[in-house]
Design a protein around this motif. Structure first.
Motif, short mmCIF file in Angstrom:
data_model
loop_
_atom_site.label_atom_id
_atom_site.label_comp_id
_atom_site.label_asym_id
_atom_site.label_seq_id
_atom_site.Cartn_x
_atom_site.Cartn_y
_atom_site.Cartn_z
N THR A 1 0.84 -1.20 0.00
CA THR A 1 0.00 0.00 0.00
C THR A 1 0.87 1.25 0.00
O THR A 1 0.59 2.21 -0.72
CB THR A 1 -0.94 0.00 1.22
OG1 THR A 1 -1.78 -1.15 1.15
CG2 THR A 1 -1.81 1.25 1.25
N ALA A 2 1.94 1.26 0.79
CA ALA A 2 2.85 2.41 0.82
C ALA A 2 3.49 2.61 -0.55
O ALA A 2 3.62 3.74 -1.03
CB ALA A 2 3.91 2.21 1.90
N THR A 3 3.88 1.52 -1.19
CA THR A 3 4.48 1.62 -2.53
C THR A 3 3.48 2.17 -3.52
O THR A 3 3.79 3.04 -4.34
CB THR A 3 4.96 0.22 -2.98
OG1 THR A 3 5.98 -0.21 -2.08
CG2 THR A 3 5.52 0.27 -4.40
N ARG A 4 2.24 1.70 -3.43
CA ARG A 4 1.17 2.18 -4.32
C ARG A 4 0.93 3.67 -4.11
O ARG A 4 0.76 4.43 -5.06
CB ARG A 4 -0.10 1.39 -4.03
CG ARG A 4 -0.93 1.10 -5.23
CD ARG A 4 -1.99 0.03 -4.95
NE ARG A 4 -2.74 0.18 -3.73
CZ ARG A 4 -4.01 0.56 -3.66
NH1 ARG A 4 -4.70 0.82 -4.76
NH2 ARG A 4 -4.64 0.64 -2.52
N ALA A 5 0.91 4.10 -2.86
CA ALA A 5 0.68 5.52 -2.54
C ALA A 5 1.82 6.37 -3.06
O ALA A 5 1.59 7.45 -3.62
CB ALA A 5 0.51 5.70 -1.04
N THR A 6 3.05 5.90 -2.91
CA THR A 6 4.21 6.65 -3.40
C THR A 6 4.18 6.74 -4.92
O THR A 6 4.44 7.80 -5.48
CB THR A 6 5.51 5.96 -2.93
OG1 THR A 6 5.50 5.89 -1.51
CG2 THR A 6 6.72 6.72 -3.39
N SER A 7 3.84 5.65 -5.59
CA SER A 7 3.75 5.64 -7.05
C SER A 7 2.66 6.57 -7.55
O SER A 7 2.78 7.22 -8.60
CB SER A 7 3.49 4.22 -7.57
OG SER A 7 4.55 3.38 -7.22
N ALA A 8 1.55 6.63 -6.81
CA ALA A 8 0.42 7.48 -7.21
C ALA A 8 0.78 8.95 -7.17
O ALA A 8 0.26 9.76 -7.93
CB ALA A 8 -0.79 7.20 -6.32
N ARG A 9 1.70 9.33 -6.26
CA ARG A 9 2.11 10.72 -6.15
C ARG A 9 3.13 11.13 -7.20
O ARG A 9 3.30 12.29 -7.47
CB ARG A 9 2.68 11.00 -4.76
CG ARG A 9 1.60 11.18 -3.73
CD ARG A 9 2.15 11.73 -2.46
NE ARG A 9 2.53 10.59 -1.62
CZ ARG A 9 3.47 10.61 -0.70
NH1 ARG A 9 4.17 11.68 -0.50
NH2 ARG A 9 3.74 9.57 0.03
N ALA A 10 3.82 10.15 -7.75
CA ALA A 10 4.90 10.46 -8.71
C ALA A 10 4.36 10.89 -10.06
O ALA A 10 3.28 10.74 -10.43
CB ALA A 10 5.78 9.23 -8.89
#
Length: 111
Positions: free
Chosen positions: A102-111
């Motif tokens: 989930t943290a990886t998904r959230a970080t990717s979504a912000r990029a």
């Protein structure tokens, strides 16, 4: 009181169809009705636009995901049928992997 709080949530009909779960008697939430009303009010006009993760354990089935489907734009569901009510105790490695994803998904979504 608990049935009144839960009955307004999506999926509550199926969850309560066989009567209240055994654990209803063990939970005390004095602010429950006020929290439920606040959640319903917010959900009526708000959306969760960030990545959201629902962890479905054996005690609640897919109720968390069904409820979040109504307000979350980017929902990932993770069923853990081998876990009980206390996911961090019953499936700590699975939960850690889900949180990391989930943290990886959230970080990717912000990029």
């Amino acid at each position: 009181m608990r049935a009144a709080v839960i009955s307004g949530l999506a999926g509550a009909e199926a969850f309560l169809s066989a009567g209240g779960p055994w654990w209803f008697g063990f939970h005390q939430a004095p602010a429950g009705p006020a929290n439920a009303q606040g959640n319903r009010s917010w959900a009526g006009h708000g959306r969760l636009t960030m990545p959201v993760t629902a962890v479905d354990a054996s005690t609640v089935g897919d109720a968390p995901a069904r409820q979040l489907t109504l307000i979350a734009d980017h929902l990932d569901e993770h069923p853990l049928p081998h876990s009980g009510h206390l996911v961090p105790v019953d499936a700590p490695d699975d939960l850690a992997a889900i949180v990391a994803a989930t943290a990886t998904r959230a970080t990717s979504a912000r990029a």
